[in-house]
Write a protein that holds these residues in place. Structure first.
Motif, PDB file in Angstrom:
ATOM      1  N   ALA A 110       9.968  55.945 -15.733  1.00  0.00           N
ATOM      2  CA  ALA A 110       9.476  56.636 -14.535  1.00  0.00           C
ATOM      3  C   ALA A 110       8.015  56.217 -14.396  1.00  0.00           C
ATOM      4  CB  ALA A 110       9.597  58.145 -14.684  1.00  0.00           C
ATOM      5  N   ARG A 111       7.742  55.243 -13.525  1.00  0.00           N
ATOM      6  CA  ARG A 111       6.367  54.735 -13.402  1.00  0.00           C
ATOM      7  C   ARG A 111       5.634  55.364 -12.234  1.00  0.00           C
ATOM      8  NH1 ARG A 111       6.478  48.388 -13.317  1.00  0.00           N
ATOM      9  NH2 ARG A 111       4.245  48.638 -13.646  1.00  0.00           N
ATOM     10  N   LEU A 112       6.367  55.530 -11.117  1.00  0.00           N
ATOM     11  CA  LEU A 112       5.764  56.166  -9.934  1.00  0.00           C
ATOM     12  C   LEU A 112       6.697  57.263  -9.453  1.00  0.00           C
ATOM     13  CD1 LEU A 112       3.923  56.437  -7.409  1.00  0.00           C
ATOM     14  CD2 LEU A 112       5.291  54.638  -6.356  1.00  0.00           C
ATOM     15  N   VAL A 113       6.205  58.492  -9.393  1.00  0.00           N
ATOM     16  CA  VAL A 113       7.009  59.581  -8.867  1.00  0.00           C
ATOM     17  C   VAL A 113       6.376  60.050  -7.561  1.00  0.00           C
ATOM     18  CG1 VAL A 113       7.960  61.877  -9.292  1.00  0.00           C
ATOM     19  CG2 VAL A 113       7.760  60.245 -11.175  1.00  0.00           C
ATOM     20  N   ILE A 114       7.182  59.998  -6.513  1.00  0.00           N
ATOM     21  CA  ILE A 114       6.709  60.409  -5.184  1.00  0.00           C
ATOM     22  C   ILE A 114       7.184  61.831  -4.947  1.00  0.00           C
ATOM     23  CG2 ILE A 114       6.952  59.975  -2.718  1.00  0.00           C
ATOM     24  CD1 ILE A 114       7.589  56.995  -3.579  1.00  0.00           C
ATOM     25  N   LEU A 115       6.272  62.722  -4.664  1.00  0.00           N
ATOM     26  CA  LEU A 115       6.604  64.132  -4.463  1.00  0.00           C
ATOM     27  C   LEU A 115       6.255  64.508  -3.025  1.00  0.00           C
ATOM     28  CD1 LEU A 115       5.050  65.497  -7.796  1.00  0.00           C
ATOM     29  CD2 LEU A 115       7.477  65.119  -7.342  1.00  0.00           C
ATOM     30  N   ASP A 116       7.267  64.670  -2.185  1.00  0.00           N
ATOM     31  CA  ASP A 116       7.043  64.977  -0.769  1.00  0.00           C
ATOM     32  C   ASP A 116       7.183  66.485  -0.574  1.00  0.00           C
ATOM     33  OD1 ASP A 116       6.799  64.928   1.967  1.00  0.00           O
ATOM     34  OD2 ASP A 116       8.373  63.448   2.321  1.00  0.00           O
ATOM     35  N   GLU A 117       6.085  67.173  -0.387  1.00  0.00           N
ATOM     36  CA  GLU A 117       6.073  68.639  -0.250  1.00  0.00           C
ATOM     37  C   GLU A 117       6.806  69.308  -1.418  1.00  0.00           C
ATOM     38  OE1 GLU A 117       4.708  70.559   2.138  1.00  0.00           O
ATOM     39  OE2 GLU A 117       3.939  68.861   3.266  1.00  0.00           O
ATOM     40  N   PRO A 118       6.425  69.007  -2.658  1.00  0.00           N
ATOM     41  CA  PRO A 118       7.239  69.492  -3.770  1.00  0.00           C
ATOM     42  C   PRO A 118       7.134  70.988  -4.004  1.00  0.00           C
ATOM     43  CG  PRO A 118       5.240  68.484  -4.604  1.00  0.00           C
ATOM     44  CD  PRO A 118       5.257  68.250  -3.122  1.00  0.00           C
ATOM     45  N   THR A 119       6.077  71.613  -3.533  1.00  0.00           N
ATOM     46  CA  THR A 119       5.899  73.039  -3.850  1.00  0.00           C
ATOM     47  C   THR A 119       6.338  73.941  -2.706  1.00  0.00           C
ATOM     48  OG1 THR A 119       3.628  73.088  -3.002  1.00  0.00           O
ATOM     49  CG2 THR A 119       3.902  72.505  -5.319  1.00  0.00           C
ATOM     50  N   SER A 120       6.987  73.368  -1.690  1.00  0.00           N
ATOM     51  CA  SER A 120       7.270  74.155  -0.484  1.00  0.00           C
ATOM     52  C   SER A 120       8.107  75.394  -0.775  1.00  0.00           C
ATOM     53  CB  SER A 120       7.936  73.287   0.580  1.00  0.00           C
ATOM     54  OG  SER A 120       9.091  72.701   0.051  1.00  0.00           O
ATOM     55  N   SER A 121       8.957  75.351  -1.788  1.00  0.00           N
ATOM     56  CA  SER A 121       9.777  76.536  -2.086  1.00  0.00           C
ATOM     57  C   SER A 121       9.359  77.220  -3.376  1.00  0.00           C
ATOM     58  CB  SER A 121      11.247  76.148  -2.205  1.00  0.00           C
ATOM     59  OG  SER A 121      11.667  75.538  -1.036  1.00  0.00           O
ATOM     60  N   LEU A 122       8.305  76.723  -3.999  1.00  0.00           N
ATOM     61  CA  LEU A 122       7.867  77.305  -5.265  1.00  0.00           C
ATOM     62  C   LEU A 122       6.828  78.391  -5.022  1.00  0.00           C
ATOM     63  CD1 LEU A 122       7.358  74.028  -7.371  1.00  0.00           C
ATOM     64  CD2 LEU A 122       9.446  75.359  -7.019  1.00  0.00           C
ATOM     65  N   ASP A 123       6.788  79.378  -5.908  1.00  0.00           N
ATOM     66  CA  ASP A 123       5.706  80.351  -5.778  1.00  0.00           C
ATOM     67  C   ASP A 123       4.448  79.784  -6.453  1.00  0.00           C
ATOM     68  OD1 ASP A 123       5.817  80.916  -8.521  1.00  0.00           O
ATOM     69  OD2 ASP A 123       7.186  82.593  -8.249  1.00  0.00           O
ATOM     70  N   ALA A 124       3.354  80.527  -6.359  1.00  0.00           N
ATOM     71  CA  ALA A 124       2.068  79.997  -6.807  1.00  0.00           C
ATOM     72  C   ALA A 124       2.098  79.638  -8.295  1.00  0.00           C
ATOM     73  CB  ALA A 124       0.973  81.010  -6.529  1.00  0.00           C
ATOM     74  N   HIS A 125       2.789  80.443  -9.075  1.00  0.00           N
ATOM     75  CA  HIS A 125       2.869  80.216 -10.522  1.00  0.00           C
ATOM     76  C   HIS A 125       3.599  78.901 -10.814  1.00  0.00           C
ATOM     77  CE1 HIS A 125       3.277  81.147 -14.725  1.00  0.00           C
ATOM     78  NE2 HIS A 125       4.589  81.089 -14.641  1.00  0.00           N
ATOM     79  N   GLN A 126       4.754  78.735 -10.162  1.00  0.00           N
ATOM     80  CA  GLN A 126       5.537  77.509 -10.389  1.00  0.00           C
ATOM     81  C   GLN A 126       4.790  76.278  -9.864  1.00  0.00           C
ATOM     82  OE1 GLN A 126       8.639  79.020  -8.008  1.00  0.00           O
ATOM     83  NE2 GLN A 126       9.717  80.059  -9.680  1.00  0.00           N
ATOM     84  N   ALA A 127       4.112  76.452  -8.730  1.00  0.00           N
ATOM     85  CA  ALA A 127       3.350  75.328  -8.164  1.00  0.00           C
ATOM     86  C   ALA A 127       2.246  74.914  -9.144  1.00  0.00           C
ATOM     87  CB  ALA A 127       2.746  75.721  -6.817  1.00  0.00           C
ATOM     88  N   GLY A 128       1.596  75.898  -9.751  1.00  0.00           N
ATOM     89  CA  GLY A 128       0.545  75.618 -10.739  1.00  0.00           C
ATOM     90  C   GLY A 128       1.108  74.857 -11.933  1.00  0.00           C
ATOM     91  N   GLN A 129       2.308  75.259 -12.367  1.00  0.00           N
ATOM     92  CA  GLN A 129       2.945  74.551 -13.491  1.00  0.00           C
ATOM     93  C   GLN A 129       3.187  73.091 -13.134  1.00  0.00           C
ATOM     94  OE1 GLN A 129       6.486  77.015 -14.013  1.00  0.00           O
ATOM     95  NE2 GLN A 129       5.664  77.864 -15.907  1.00  0.00           N
TER      96      GLN A 129
END
Ligand SMILES: Nc1ncnc2c1ncn2[C@@H]1O[C@H](COP(=O)(O)OP(=O)(O)OP(=O)(O)O)[C@@H](O)[C@H]1O
Length: 487
Positions: free
Chosen positions: A166-185
């Motif tokens: 896994a060299r490049l991971v593209i995250l497109d709006e990855p936290t849109s459904s996560l709460d603040a705690h999960q987004a921080g993780q």
């Protein structure tokens, strides 16, 4: 700006979809050990650019990987083999398979006797690394998981490694459904991954996330890169300015004036409390926030209220009808085979009839009106809804709810993927509609949005554990109520 030999370099890349020129000559390079923050308005071309990196479609222009020209032979399979992983806005997991089986779908190397066990161990170990305390089991059926957990599985899966790196991971709006705690993780994990030599492209409309996690920020506008600097050279306001939305950002600071309406205004929604909790009451003209960690019963409460406006539901009364802006656009919101106009007008058809027939002139007029009011970027409202960028699809869902006659609008974390300029406009519309007497019940995972509410119910374990007035509302108090028993 990047090191001497970037992992990937794009030069003068162009891509059109019919009349829409999604990319108009973009240069981008990405090196090992860096996180690039990619920002820009809805429809700026961010996802299109990432689809290109992931090999989903080709484009005009040059593309090199490790210095080698791959423009003519870059496919999903070759991207995967080169270690390019993507987490798109619309989740790609198979809902009828387990978490382990979904891990296997991505890793052909997991075959032979005991593959299911190995796939399960792989994905759970990664979930443990990225989202400690996630509560997800390898044999859980993905379709049964709440959207936040599905998003966590999809993210963790992108970082798992078997035969290809896994060299490049593209995250497109990855936290849109996560709460603040999960987004921080997640953001903390991104920093660890990058420190160990990985590369990440992070797309987000939450500028705080971008400034926290990115080394370099690339700003796109109308299919072009308009600014590119080290993240440390940006402040939040200079980033907003680079995106071209400075005036609207200032408007956000305007205080809400309505205040709590209890006592003087009629009740629109009342939901009796679960044992040990607080009743939910919303009055005419009130904007009521629903807060707390993700998955604590907020979405379920909105769905029950939505149902109660149509049929009898024990313990809930609703006056004047309700409309819902779904949080899980993919499964609950968008009618994927329909046009943009049909998606906007579906709940208003009673008003758009001539005799017993639907009047296409009236439906087109309503859709055009909302296209202009909320800025839906499309050359033609009769185009399929899926031709819109993710944020523009979400705007169409807003238009559907606000354009209906329902007195109560239920919003299930509705700003997911909506750009900062549009958000300000929608906040303004919500305020104006509330002043005209509409009631809003607004679940949001964004702390900043709660300040638009007259008061806020905090949910924990499927019940309301606190009712905070605007004056009482601080992040600390919301977190306190989210985690601890309130006396
Ligand atoms: N498959 C498609 N068919 C037609 N038009 C498309 C398609 N995919 C993207 N577009 C158009 O290309 C433009 C760029 O879209 P893109 O999804 O890249 O924007 P974005 O910056 O990712 O937006 P958002 O922040 O809303 O996700 C938009 O005008 C969109 O409508």
């Amino acid at each position: 700006m990047t090191g001497p030999s970037p992992f990937i370099r794009l030069e003068d890349v162009r891509k059109s979809f019919g009349a829409v020129r999604a990319l108009q000559g973009v240069d981008l390079s990405c090196s090992a050990g860096e996180c690039i923050g990619l920002v820009g308005h809805n429809g700026a071309g961010k996802s299109t650019l990432m689809n290109l990196l992931a090999g989903v479609f080709g484009a005009e222009g040059r593309m090199t990987i490790d210095g080698e020209d791959v423009a003519d032979r870059h496919t999903v399979a070759s991207a995967q083999a080169q270690g390019i992983r993507c987490v798109f806005q619309e989740l790609s997991l198979c809902p009828n398979l387990t978490v382990a089986e979904n891990a296997r779908v991505m890793h052909r190397a997991l075959k032979g006797f005991g593959w299911r066990k190995r796939a399960g161990a792989l994905i759970v170990a990664k979930l443990d690394q990225v989202f400690p305390g996630h509560g997800i089991g390898a044999s859980d059926i993905v379709g049964d998981l709440p959207i936040a957990r599905r998003q966590m599985v999809e993210i963790a899966r992108a970082f798992t490694v078997t035969d290809a790196p896994a060299r490049l991971v593209i995250l497109d709006e990855p936290t849109s459904s996560l709460d603040a705690h999960q987004a921080g993780q997640l953001l903390a994990y991104v920093r660890r991954f990058v420190a160990e030599g990985g590369a990440v492209v992070l797309i987000s409309h939450l500028l705080g996330e971008i400034l926290e996690a990115a080394d370099r920020v690339v700003v796109m506008k109308d299919g072009r890169v308009v600014a590119e600097r080290l993240a440390s050279d940006f402040t939040r306001s200079s980033l907003v300015a680079a995106m071209g939305t400075v005036a609207r950002e200032e408007a956000e600071e305007r205080a809400v004036v309505s205040g709590r309406r209890g006592g003087e205004a009629p009740t629109r929604v009342r939901a009796r409390a679960a044992a040990g909790g607080v009743d939910l009451v919303a009055h005419r003209g009130e904007i009521v926030g629903l807060a707390g960690l993700g998955g604590q019963g907020q979405s379920e409460m909105l769905i029950r209220i939505f149902d109660a406006a149509r049929r009898s539901v024990s313990g809930i009364t609703v006056e004047g009808g309700s409309a819902l802006v779904a949080g899980d656009r993919q499964t609950d919101g968008v009618f994927p085979l329909w046009s943009i106009a049909e998606n906007i007008t579906i709940t208003s058809l009673n008003r758009l009839k001539r005799g017993i027939l639907i009047d296409s002139g009236k439906t087109d007029a309503m859709a055009e009106d909302w296209k202009a009011r909320i800025g839906i970027r499309t050359p033609d409202i009769h185009n399929p809804i899926l031709s819109l960028s993710g944020g523009n699809q979400q705007k169409a869902l807003f238009a559907r709810a606000l354009g209906s006659t329902a007195e109560t609008v239920l919003m299930d974390d509705p700003m997911r993927g909506v750009d900062i300029g549009t958000k300000q406009e929608v906040y303004g519309m919500i305020r104006a509609e509330a002043e005209r007497g509409r009631t809003f019940l607004w679940y949001t995972t964004e702390m900043d949005e709660l300040k638009h509410c007259d008061h806020v119910y905090v949910f924990r374990d499927q019940r309301i554990v606190a009712d905070l007035s605007r004056a009482e509302l601080t992040e600390e108090r919301v977190l306190h109520a989210s985690f601890e028993e309130v006396a």
